[in-house]
Design an enzyme around this catalytic site. Structure first.
Site, PDB file in Angstrom:
ATOM      1  N   ASN A 121      61.501  54.879  15.570  1.00 45.60           N
ATOM      2  CA  ASN A 121      60.953  53.742  16.317  1.00 45.60           C
ATOM      3  C   ASN A 121      60.847  54.007  17.818  1.00 45.60           C
ATOM      4  OD1 ASN A 121      63.665  53.602  16.976  1.00 45.60           O
ATOM      5  ND2 ASN A 121      64.065  51.696  15.875  1.00 45.60           N
TER       6      ASN A 121
ATOM      7  N   ARG B 237      70.326  49.878  25.760  1.00 47.05           N
ATOM      8  CA  ARG B 237      71.497  49.185  25.248  1.00 47.05           C
ATOM      9  C   ARG B 237      72.007  48.241  26.332  1.00 47.05           C
ATOM     10  NH1 ARG B 237      69.673  50.447  21.203  1.00 47.05           N
ATOM     11  NH2 ARG B 237      70.617  51.546  19.423  1.00 47.05           N
TER      12      ARG B 237
ATOM     13  N   GLN C  13      75.865  42.063  20.116  1.00 50.23           N
ATOM     14  CA  GLN C  13      74.710  41.530  19.403  1.00 50.23           C
ATOM     15  C   GLN C  13      75.151  40.999  18.049  1.00 50.23           C
ATOM     16  OE1 GLN C  13      71.074  44.060  21.429  1.00 50.23           O
ATOM     17  NE2 GLN C  13      71.611  44.547  19.346  1.00 50.23           N
TER      18      GLN C  13
ATOM     19  N   HIS D  33      66.809  41.537  19.944  1.00 54.80           N
ATOM     20  CA  HIS D  33      66.597  42.989  19.845  1.00 54.80           C
ATOM     21  C   HIS D  33      65.514  43.269  18.796  1.00 54.80           C
ATOM     22  CE1 HIS D  33      68.674  47.209  19.750  1.00 54.80           C
ATOM     23  NE2 HIS D  33      67.373  47.275  19.969  1.00 54.80           N
TER      24      HIS D  33
END
Length: 406
Positions: A147, A285, A314, A333
């Protein structure tokens, strides 16, 4: 036979999709550096489906159960009473995604007496205590490059969104307004701006290539310098450190992995080195940027905007200050979990599992920890240590915290 414990994010609030906006995905065989896409022996899903949520199951159930394995899928990952905590005790393999990470702390490694492998369905294994994995001989693998382009596209979108004041202008229209002056008062062209990336690996380099046609001045810092011919092709200026680079930049984008050397890199002192009115974009991050320092810089006006889709922990607690700070463009995210990316990381996860079960070597590109040490991509991108400290705060997302007024 093995027990595979898989943590995925929840299905959509209105139910798992029965149809999708598009009928297919573009066909891609190789990544820009020539690395092939994942090559499992087969897949049991249609590319373009929602695979990263609980009902999607990464398309793995048929494959795993046909081999006699036990496959447990849950979104309940945080806290001592979570499904993940209960099922971890006798799990052989743990799979989770960076977007809804199962934080594999040293304490959880100690409980997982059968654990042999931790797989990140995506890129970025910082939610796993890599030191603890190495000490216990547990393999850590991720689907490298699956990704990277997805995230690079997201970075460019967010840079433009901040500079052109897109989100407030969209909100004005939604509210029935037509306040052109208010919308234009924070809108700038990026042409001629100086844009720098912290790290120029797969994502950072892709960001540089996508920004070059905008006629901006490009900068980067990385512990691995780009080849001279690539620097010349991109017209990019190298800086020895982030601290050296940021005073020159109107826009800074963070594209580095999280490990002890990058944790809290953008603290109050680093942000103070940035130009007044600069934009900071972080799709790497959340823990690389100091939560309170970012919010304070936006309130004071030192930063003109902050955007990203990564938080720590998260999911972010509902009273996380980044939800309500001014001039932000934060999202959950999502940059690396487009439907296009999901097809690649689901296939890559299956490829890793096939190799594990058949005793074949896992691609070097996918390895983070093996044989008690950092290996493959992990040896290139990470440093020894742990970045999971404080992850227990993710459990607060489920608490009914009021969101403070701005």
């Amino acid at each position: 036979m093995a027990k595979i414990l898989c943590v995925l994010y929840d299905d959509p609030a209105d139910g798992y999709p029965t149809s999708y906006p598009r009928d297919d995905l573009p066909h891609i065989e190789r990544y820009p550096d020539g690395q092939t896409l994942p090559t499992p022996k087969a897949i049991d899903f249609q590319p373009g489906q929602l695979l990263g949520s609980v009902s999607g199951e990464l398309g793995l159930r048929k494959f795993l159960e046909s081999g006699g394995h036990q496959f447990v899928v849950t979104s309940d990952k945080d806290g001592p009473d979570s499904v993940f905590e209960r099922e971890l005790v006798d799990a052989d393999i743990v799979i989770s995604q960076p977007f809804w990470p199962a934080y594999m702390t040293a304490e959880r490694f100690a409980k997982a007496r059968n654990l042999k492998m931790v797989v990140t369905a995506g890129i970025g294994s910082d939610h796993t205590d890599l030191q603890a994995a190495a000490e216990r001989g547990v393999t850590v693998a991720e689907v490298t490059y699956c990704n990277s382009i997805s995230v690079a596209e997201h970075v460019v979108m967010m840079i433009l969104g901040l500079a052109r004041n897109y989100l407030p202008s969209w909100e004005d229209v939604k509210a029935g307004g037509w306040d052109i002056a208010e919308c234009a008062a924070r809108s700038y062209d990026i042409e001629g701006m100086h844009v720098g990336t912290v790290a120029a690996g797969r994502i950072g380099s892709a960001v540089l290539r996508r920004l070059k046609p905008f006629d901006v001045h490009l900068h980067y810092t990385d512990r691995h310098r780009l080849p001279p011919e690539v620097e010349q092709e991109l017209g990019v200026t190298f800086h020895e450190s982030a601290a050296d680079m940021v005073p020159h930049c109107d826009v800074v984008t963070i594209n580095a992995p999280l490990h002890p050397e990058t944790e809290n890199l953008f603290d109050e002192a680093m942000i103070a080195r940035m130009k007044r009115g600069a934009y900071l974009v972080n799709t790497a991050r959340g823990k690389i940027a100091n939560r309170d320092a970012v919010a304070a810089a936006l309130r004071s006006g030192h930063l003109a905007g902050y955007a990203g889709d990564v938080w720590f922990p998260q999911p972010a607690p509902r009273d996380h200050p980044w939800r309500t700070m001014p001039h932000h463009g934060m999202t959950p995210h999502i940059s690396g979990t487009s439907l296009s990316a999901q097809a690649r990381y689901a296939a890559g996860t299956r490829e890793i599992l096939e190799c594990f079960f058949e005793g074949r070597p896992i691609r070097d590109e996918y390895l983070i920890v093996q044989g008690g040490k950092l290996a493959g991509t992990g040896a290139h991108s990470y440093s020894e240590g742990d970045a999971t400290g404080g992850s227990e705060e993710a459990a607060r997302y489920e608490m009914p915290n009021p969101i403070p007024a701005q």
